[in-house]
Write an enzyme that holds these catalytic residues in place. Sequence first.
Site, PDB file in Angstrom:
ATOM      1  CE  LYS A  72      -0.211  -0.348   4.993  1.00 43.87           C
ATOM      2  NZ  LYS A  72      -0.851  -1.070   6.106  1.00 43.87           N
ATOM      3  NE  ARG A 170      -7.169   0.743  11.293  1.00 45.42           N
ATOM      4  CZ  ARG A 170      -5.986   0.620  10.706  1.00 45.42           C
ATOM      5  NH1 ARG A 170      -5.186   1.666  10.587  1.00 45.42           N
ATOM      6  NH2 ARG A 170      -5.587  -0.534  10.215  1.00 45.42           N
ATOM      7  CE1 TYR A 295      11.678  32.620   1.212  1.00 46.49           C
ATOM      8  CE2 TYR A 295      12.121  30.263   1.263  1.00 46.49           C
ATOM      9  CZ  TYR A 295      11.729  31.395   0.572  1.00 46.49           C
ATOM     10  OH  TYR A 295      11.384  31.302  -0.739  1.00 46.49           O
ATOM     11  CG  MET A 344       8.285  23.994  -2.100  1.00 44.70           C
ATOM     12  SD  MET A 344       7.176  24.883  -3.210  1.00 44.70           S
ATOM     13  CE  MET A 344       6.234  25.866  -2.069  1.00 44.70           C
TER      14      MET A 344
HETATM   15  C1  LIG Z   1      -0.142  -1.929   6.864  1.00 48.42           C
HETATM   16  C2  LIG Z   1      -0.753  -3.143   7.390  1.00 48.42           C
HETATM   17  C3  LIG Z   1       0.044  -4.222   7.802  1.00 48.42           C
HETATM   18  C4  LIG Z   1       1.553  -4.170   7.835  1.00 48.42           C
HETATM   19  O1  LIG Z   1       1.969  -3.586   9.019  1.00 48.42           O
HETATM   20  P1  LIG Z   1       3.536  -3.421   9.339  1.00 48.42           P
HETATM   21  O2  LIG Z   1       3.567  -2.889  10.702  1.00 48.42           O
HETATM   22  O3  LIG Z   1       4.039  -2.445   8.334  1.00 48.42           O
HETATM   23  O4  LIG Z   1       4.134  -4.745   9.171  1.00 48.42           O
HETATM   24  C5  LIG Z   1      -0.579  -5.394   8.164  1.00 48.42           C
HETATM   25  N1  LIG Z   1      -1.939  -5.482   8.178  1.00 48.42           N
HETATM   26  C6  LIG Z   1      -2.731  -4.452   7.827  1.00 48.42           C
HETATM   27  C7  LIG Z   1      -4.206  -4.625   7.881  1.00 48.42           C
HETATM   28  C8  LIG Z   1      -2.174  -3.250   7.428  1.00 48.42           C
HETATM   29  O5  LIG Z   1      -2.961  -2.226   7.099  1.00 48.42           O
END
Ligand SMILES: *Cc1c(COP(=O)(O)O)cnc(C)c1O
Length: 401
Positions: A72, A170, A295, A344
């Site tokens: 992701k 969540r 700046y 920036m």
């Molecule tokens: C991102 C995620 C992981 C991985 O977690 P890490 O701490 O990066 O290993 C595992 N399960 C879910 C549902 C996630 O969203």
Amino acid sequence: MIFCCLIFFYRIENRAILVKISSKYNSSLLLNRLRLLVHDTILEIDFNALYKNVTYFRLKLETDTKLMCMVKASAYGSGSVEVSRALQYWHCDYLAVAFVDEGVELRREGIKMPILVLDPSVDALERIVEYNLEPEIYSFRLLDSMLNLLRRLGKKDYPIHLKFDTGMHRAGFEENDIEDLASLLKNSSEVKVVSVYSHLVGSDDEVFDEFTEHQISYFNFCAEKIKMRLGYPVLKHILNSSGIERFSSFQFDMVRLGIGLWGISCLDGNLSNVCSLKTKISQIRKVKSGDTIGYSRKGVVTRDSKIALLPLGYADGIDRRLGNGNLSVWINGTPYPTIGNICMDLMMVDLTDAPNIEEGEEVVVFGSKQSLSDIAEKLATIPYEVLTSISPRVRRVYFDE
Ligand SMILES: *Cc1c(COP(=O)(O)O)cnc(C)c1O
């Protein structure tokens, strides 16, 4: 050889670049040349290190435990297509992305592995099916929409994954939902549950171990109940990277490896650094004592100084709080502090104490000398945030020897 690389480079100017170098050649020399051609600032991704990290985690698993890799957010900022190709080549079992568009991109680039979408929206379900992605189902509303869609399309046994909330609060089903969920699923040949899973809130920290164990046992209870009602094999999984390191006896059928791929261990695990943020000095200037840098006149020079200009700034993901000496960058193996506010697109570094550094010299912001975790600590955040903040305009360069 360099000439060949030039041609090669111009033809694929806007693509990610994977450099494969035969051991006959001096790889660091060649890579340095290539890097200069590519961009002044790069995020270098070392596939050898990535592979070593995959192996480190695999060794903690039984041979039949499946490995899902989390790609992701552009594979934690490293580039999901290239990383996924490598993971596919190394026979990982599953990929996971957060949003449907991320999965679509992988399919369009030819990734064939099963892909779980963690946060599908009701509106994106058609694209999920069109691209053969597998949704996480975390609510009855989502399940109903999915079933309606599949009915309309005449699909049977479409793979889905059920998410249970065991403490994160969540998304997810809970124990009270199991009866309704199981009866609905038993009467719905449109879907087939591939897996049931949950997510740990603090597997990296022993402070939370009691809570983690509670999450695991509650998850196991819910998952077994669902499995029993469904009457066919369903995978169970709950461990993320630190979970694999610290709770490997609860690996169940699959684990979900994320940040560990990038070399972050919650123990003192023997992991390798994968990503390095590098740039090079654009200019070195002399500045008189009493003058200021940048700046708001924040960088006050208290002696005649030598100041280097680097072509990256907060728009590239260098947090502005790292200015004014809060970060040192590494040049020729020595750290030099930032001076003045981060701009920036630019930042300045104090080289007054550096005798022989010249314009064009390579600068390492993070890498094996100064880790992502070191920078995260300075910012009171986590390595995940530092890595995913590197902006898309920083070219990703992959190498593999
Ligand atoms: C991102 C995620 C992981 C991985 O977690 P890490 O701490 O990066 O290993 C595992 N399960 C879910 C549902 C996630 O969203």
